[in-house]
Design an enzyme around this catalytic site. Structure first.
Site, PDB file in Angstrom:
ATOM      1  CD  GLN A  32      -2.898  -1.176   2.596  1.00  0.00           C
ATOM      2  OE1 GLN A  32      -3.395   0.243   2.593  1.00  0.00           O
ATOM      3  NE2 GLN A  32      -2.942  -2.015   2.940  1.00  0.00           N
TER       4      GLN A  32
HETATM    5  N1  LIG Z   1      -7.027 -13.454 -11.424  1.00  0.00           N
HETATM    6  C1  LIG Z   1      -6.023 -13.291 -10.177  1.00  0.00           C
HETATM    7  N2  LIG Z   1      -5.912 -13.044  -8.583  1.00  0.00           N
HETATM    8  C2  LIG Z   1      -4.894 -12.821  -8.155  1.00  0.00           C
HETATM    9  C3  LIG Z   1      -3.663 -13.615  -8.572  1.00  0.00           C
HETATM   10  N3  LIG Z   1      -2.387 -13.139  -7.534  1.00  0.00           N
HETATM   11  C4  LIG Z   1      -3.351 -13.072  -6.908  1.00  0.00           C
HETATM   12  N4  LIG Z   1      -4.795 -12.779  -6.661  1.00  0.00           N
HETATM   13  C5  LIG Z   1      -6.015 -12.061  -5.960  1.00  0.00           C
HETATM   14  O1  LIG Z   1      -5.261 -10.690  -5.818  1.00  0.00           O
HETATM   15  C6  LIG Z   1      -5.775 -10.362  -4.636  1.00  0.00           C
HETATM   16  C7  LIG Z   1      -5.071  -9.361  -4.019  1.00  0.00           C
HETATM   17  O2  LIG Z   1      -3.944 -10.795  -3.595  1.00  0.00           O
HETATM   18  P1  LIG Z   1      -2.498 -10.501  -2.150  1.00  0.00           P
HETATM   19  O3  LIG Z   1      -1.564 -11.652  -2.472  1.00  0.00           O
HETATM   20  O4  LIG Z   1      -3.135 -10.140  -0.756  1.00  0.00           O
HETATM   21  O5  LIG Z   1      -1.796  -9.237  -3.091  1.00  0.00           O
HETATM   22  P2  LIG Z   1      -0.445  -8.218  -1.948  1.00  0.00           P
HETATM   23  O6  LIG Z   1       0.384  -8.153  -3.343  1.00  0.00           O
HETATM   24  O7  LIG Z   1      -0.093  -9.555  -1.091  1.00  0.00           O
HETATM   25  O8  LIG Z   1      -1.363  -6.855  -1.423  1.00  0.00           O
HETATM   26  P3  LIG Z   1      -0.848  -5.919  -0.375  1.00  0.00           P
HETATM   27  O9  LIG Z   1      -0.694  -6.623   0.954  1.00  0.00           O
HETATM   28  O10 LIG Z   1      -1.754  -4.934  -0.102  1.00  0.00           O
HETATM   29  O11 LIG Z   1       0.722  -5.227  -0.918  1.00  0.00           O
HETATM   30  C8  LIG Z   1      -6.400 -11.932  -3.722  1.00  0.00           C
HETATM   31  O12 LIG Z   1      -7.575 -11.869  -4.278  1.00  0.00           O
HETATM   32  C9  LIG Z   1      -6.135 -12.294  -4.953  1.00  0.00           C
HETATM   33  O13 LIG Z   1      -6.613 -13.732  -4.574  1.00  0.00           O
HETATM   34  C10 LIG Z   1      -3.888 -13.822  -9.917  1.00  0.00           C
HETATM   35  O14 LIG Z   1      -3.142 -14.611 -10.702  1.00  0.00           O
HETATM   36  N5  LIG Z   1      -5.100 -14.484 -11.157  1.00  0.00           N
END
Ligand SMILES: Nc1nc2c(ncn2[C@@H]2O[C@H](COP(=O)(O)OP(=O)(O)OP(=O)(O)O)[C@@H](O)[C@H]2O)c(=O)[nH]1
Ligand SMILES: [Mg+2]
Length: 179
Positions: free
Chosen positions: A70
């Site tokens: 974030q």
């Molecule tokens: N369609 C799709 N959704 C995905 C994929 N990878 C992650 N997501 C979705 O994207 C959203 C965010 O995923 P996170 O892994 O929590 O993202 P993050 O990068 O860790 O985010 P922060 O912790 O806020 O920095 C979740 O709802 C996941 O299920 C993908 O390859 N395809």
């Protein structure tokens, strides 16, 4: 004695390689970390701070730090930089509007003294999404070919199915011992 032990330890491949997983919020960083660890999709909520896990690939130990993406957290990324060998930059391939912010963050990291020796793996994630950018498009936008002072590699992937993740890890293991 300690030095000899440390050398032997590294020879037998038990040395831990520090990895930071960075990228904007919602890119899929935490989903990727837990796919690496458990081969399954976990339910995630936005990461505040970080998650850390040890991932072992063919006797190579990676200590992976998944850092919250974030906006308010990005200025703290640099507190994780020291001794980093690999940066995994996760890009949400459907998020065209914010690719310019990712680019700014990438070049800010590459200019940081503590990341001088780090290799960069870029995951073009969410390849399952209709209309997403390809790895080639992302590579061109990020002008990756202009990066001469860090080894880099871009890999398309889908964290939900795990597709492409192993190839990314293989590139990382192939880099070990090169430097
Ligand atoms: N369609 C799709 N959704 C995905 C994929 N990878 C992650 N997501 C979705 O994207 C959203 C965010 O995923 P996170 O892994 O929590 O993202 P993050 O990068 O860790 O985010 P922060 O912790 O806020 O920095 C979740 O709802 C996941 O299920 C993908 O390859 N395809
Ligand atoms: Mg997260």
């Amino acid at each position: 004695m300690g030095l000899i032990f440390a050398k032997l330890w590294s020879l037998f491949g038990s040395q831990e390689h520090k990895v930071i997983i960075v990228g904007l919020d919602n890119a899929g960083k935490t989903t990727i970390l837990y796919q690496f660890l458990m081969n399954e999709v976990v339910h995630t909520s936005p990461t505040i701070g970080s998650n850390v896990e040890e991932i072992v690939v063919k006797n190579t130990h990676f200590l992976m730090w998944d850092i919250g993406g974030q906006e308010s957290l990005r200025s703290s990324w640099n507190t994780y930089y020291s001794n980093t060998e690999f940066i995994i930059l996760v890009v949400d391939s459907i998020d065209r509007e914010r690719l310019s912010i990712t680019k700014e963050e990438l070049y800010r990291m590459l200019a940081h003294e503590d990341l001088r020796k780090a290799a960069v793996l870029i995951f073009a994630n969410k390849q399952d999404m209709k209309g997403c950018m390809t790895a080639a498009e992302i590579s061109a936008y990020l002008t990756l070919s202009s990066i001469k002072d860090h080894p880099w590699h871009i890999q398309s992937c889908c964290a939900l199915t795990g597709e492409g993740l192993c190839q990314g890890l293989e590139w990382m293991t192939s880099r070990i011992g090169v430097r």
